[in-house]
Design an enzyme around this catalytic site. Structure first.
Site, short mmCIF file in Angstrom:
data_model
loop_
_atom_site.label_atom_id
_atom_site.label_comp_id
_atom_site.label_asym_id
_atom_site.label_seq_id
_atom_site.Cartn_x
_atom_site.Cartn_y
_atom_site.Cartn_z
CB SER B 148 -0.95 -0.06 1.20
OG SER B 148 -2.01 0.86 1.06
CG ASP B 224 -7.35 -3.43 -1.86
OD1 ASP B 224 -7.92 -2.54 -1.21
OD2 ASP B 224 -6.11 -3.61 -1.85
CG HIS B 255 -5.67 -2.76 1.38
ND1 HIS B 255 -5.08 -2.47 0.18
CD2 HIS B 255 -5.07 -1.91 2.27
CE1 HIS B 255 -4.18 -1.49 0.32
NE2 HIS B 255 -4.16 -1.15 1.58
#
Lengths: 277, 277
Positions: B148, B224, B255
Site C-alpha cells: 500500500s 480490495d 487489502h
C-alpha cells in the site's frame, strides 16, 4: 439464535471468517473466528479447535500463526473461540491472568465468577452446535489444540471428551495447573480453595484417569521464559505413562507466536493423521 | 552510534530481532525489525527491505505475514523499518493518513513536517549503514518490497536507486500518488501544492524516466476495498511500457495481511531470482 458474520478474508484457498453471537451459557455476546478451507470434493471437512493463551482473543492465532497455509493444504476447518466471557457486565480483575482473557476453559463455581465464566460448557455444549452448522459437508470429526492456558484447555477438553476429540496437541501448555502459580491463582478464584474440586480441570489428573486417551503431541521451546515456573512437564509425563504422548522440546524457541508459526504445520499434520484414520 | 537489541525470537531457522537507535536524519529515536536467517555456508546473505502501509509499525509485517518461512528457506535477511518518525516531539495530526504512521517514504519540505519527516534520506543514507553491519557475511545485494503506502515507497526507492535495488515488488501499492486522495493529501502537506515537486516521489513519473528499471512484480487483490479510489493501475502500466513489470490481479483477495500471507512466498522467490542472478 442469530449468528452474525462480521468479517471474511480470503487467505490461501479458504476464508478466514469472524462471527458474533449471543451465548446463553455465558450470558454475554461472544465473537469467534473460523477458517473454512476451499470446498473439496475429495472428502467431508473435519474441524480442529484452537484455544488461545492468557490475554488473547480469537485474533491472535488467526493473525499471527500462519496456520491457514497448512489448513488450506489439508482442507481442514479451524475454529478459534475467545478466551473468556466478554462485555461490561462480566466481572474482571485488573490483572492479565484472571478474569477477562483468562477463563481457563473451566466452569467456575465461585462468586463473582460463576454466572458468566462457564467456558467449558460453552465449548462443549453451545459453540459446537453453532460451528458444526457453519461447515459445509462437516465430517463430524474433531480434534483440539492450544497454547499455554489454551494448551491446558485443549488437554482438559480432549481428556474429558476422549470419544469426541481424535487428537490433542499443545504449544507450551500448563500441564500441571494445580501445582503452578497461574493455575493455583485461577483455580482458587474460580473453583475455591478446596483442591478436590481442581482435579477435574487438571490434565495431569485427567490423563491418569482416562482409559483411552486421544494421542497427545506437545511442543515446548527450551527458551520459554515461563518454562521453569509454569510449564514443567515431569509430573505430567509420569502421570501419562502408558498413554500416547509425544513431548518435543525445541531448542532456542520461546513462548511467542513465532514458535507457533514455526511448528504449526507439524501440529496440523499430526491432527490430520488422527482425523483421517 | 548506539544500536540497542530490544528483542530476539527464534522463528524457523533464523531470528526475528527488534532494534532501537537514535536517527540523526529524523532527529528522533527509531525502532526497526530485522530477520536474520541461519548462518549459511553456501553463500553470502542478501537483504530485502519491506516498507509497510499506513498506520503500521515494524511489527505488522513481522507478526502477520508469515514471511519468515520463505526467508528462512531462502536464507535471505529482511529489514522492516517503521513508517514515519516517532516520539512526542514529532508533529502529528489526528488522522491515520498523515503524520505518524504515514511518512510516505519521502523528504518533506513544508512546515511543520520538514524537520523530522525525512524518511527517504533515513532509508537510503542512514539506516542501510546500520543494517548492513548487522548481517553476518552480507552479500551487498539488496531488493525492496512493500504494501500500500509501502508499495509506493518500494517503487519510489527502487526506481530512484535502480543500481542499488535488484528487484521491486509490492502488494496493493499506491501506483499514482499524485492522482489519488491518499497521495494528494500527503504530498500537499509534506511537499506543498506545487505539483512539480511531487513528480520525484511518484512511481508513475519515475518509471517513465528511469532508463534501466529493476524488474517489478505487483500483487493486487480484486476484492480490495481501496482499489477503485486509491490503487488503480492503468496509468502506471501505461507509463511503464517497455519496462519489466508483472502485474497480478488475485481474485477475491482484499487489502489485509491475509493477502500478503498468501503470496509472500511467491514475492520472496521473485526477489531471490533477481538477487541471485
Amino acid at each position: 439464535m442469530t449468528i452474525e458474520l462480521l468479517e471474511t478474508h480470503k487467505v490461501f484457498k479458504g476464508e478466514q471468517r469472524k462471527y458474533s453471537h449471543y451465548s446463553t451459557v455465558l450470558d454475554c455476546d461472544m465473537v469467534f473466528s473460523l477458517y473454512l478451507p476451499e470446498a473439496s470434493e475429495k472428502q467431508p471437512t473435519s474441524l480442529i479447535w484452537w484455544l488461545s493463551g492468557l490475554t488473547c482473543t480469537d485474533d491472535n492465532f488467526s493473525q499471527k500463526s500462519g496456520f491457514q497455509k497448512a489448513a488450506s493444504d489439508q482442507e481442514v476447518a479451524v475454529v478459534i473461540p475467545d478466551t473468556s466471557p466478554r462485555g461490561e457486565d462480566v466481572p474482571d480483575e485488573d490483572r492479565y491472568d484472571l478474569g477477562k482473557g483468562a477463563g481457563f476453559y473451566l466452569n467456575a463455581t465461585q462468586e463473582p465468577w460463576a454466572k458468566h465464566y462457564q467456558m467449558y460448557s460453552y465449548l462443549t455444549e453451545e459453540l459446537p452446535e453453532i460451528v458444526h452448522q457453519l461447515i459445509p459437508d462437516f465430517s463430524g470429526k474433531e480434534s483440539i489444540m492450544g497454547h499455554s492456558m489454551g494448551g491446558h484447555g485443549a488437554l482438559v477438553l480432549g481428556l474429558k471428551e476422549p470419544q469426541r476429540f481424535k487428537a490433542i496437541s499443545a504449544f507450551a501448555p500448563i500441564l500441571t495447573p494445580s501445582e503452578v502459580p497461574w493455575g493455583k491463582e485461577a483455580f482458587s478464584a474460580y473453583l475455591g480453595t478446596d483442591k478436590a474440586s481442581w482435579k477435574e480441570w487438571d490434565a495431569t489428573y485427567l490423563i491418569k484417569q482416562v482409559e483411552q486417551a486421544p494421542p497427545v503431541f506437545v511442543t515446548q521451546g527450551t527458551n520459554d521464559q515461563f518454562y521453569e515456573e509454569q510449564l514443567k512437564e515431569d509430573i505430567f509425563l509420569k502421570a501419562a505413562e502408558g498413554k500416547t504422548v509425544q513431548y518435543q522440546a525445541e531448542p532456542g524457541h520461546d513462548h511467542s507466536y513465532f514458535t507457533i508459526a514455526t511448528f504449526i504445520k507439524k501440529h496440523i499434520q499430526f491432527h490430520i493423521n488422527e482425523l483421517n484414520r
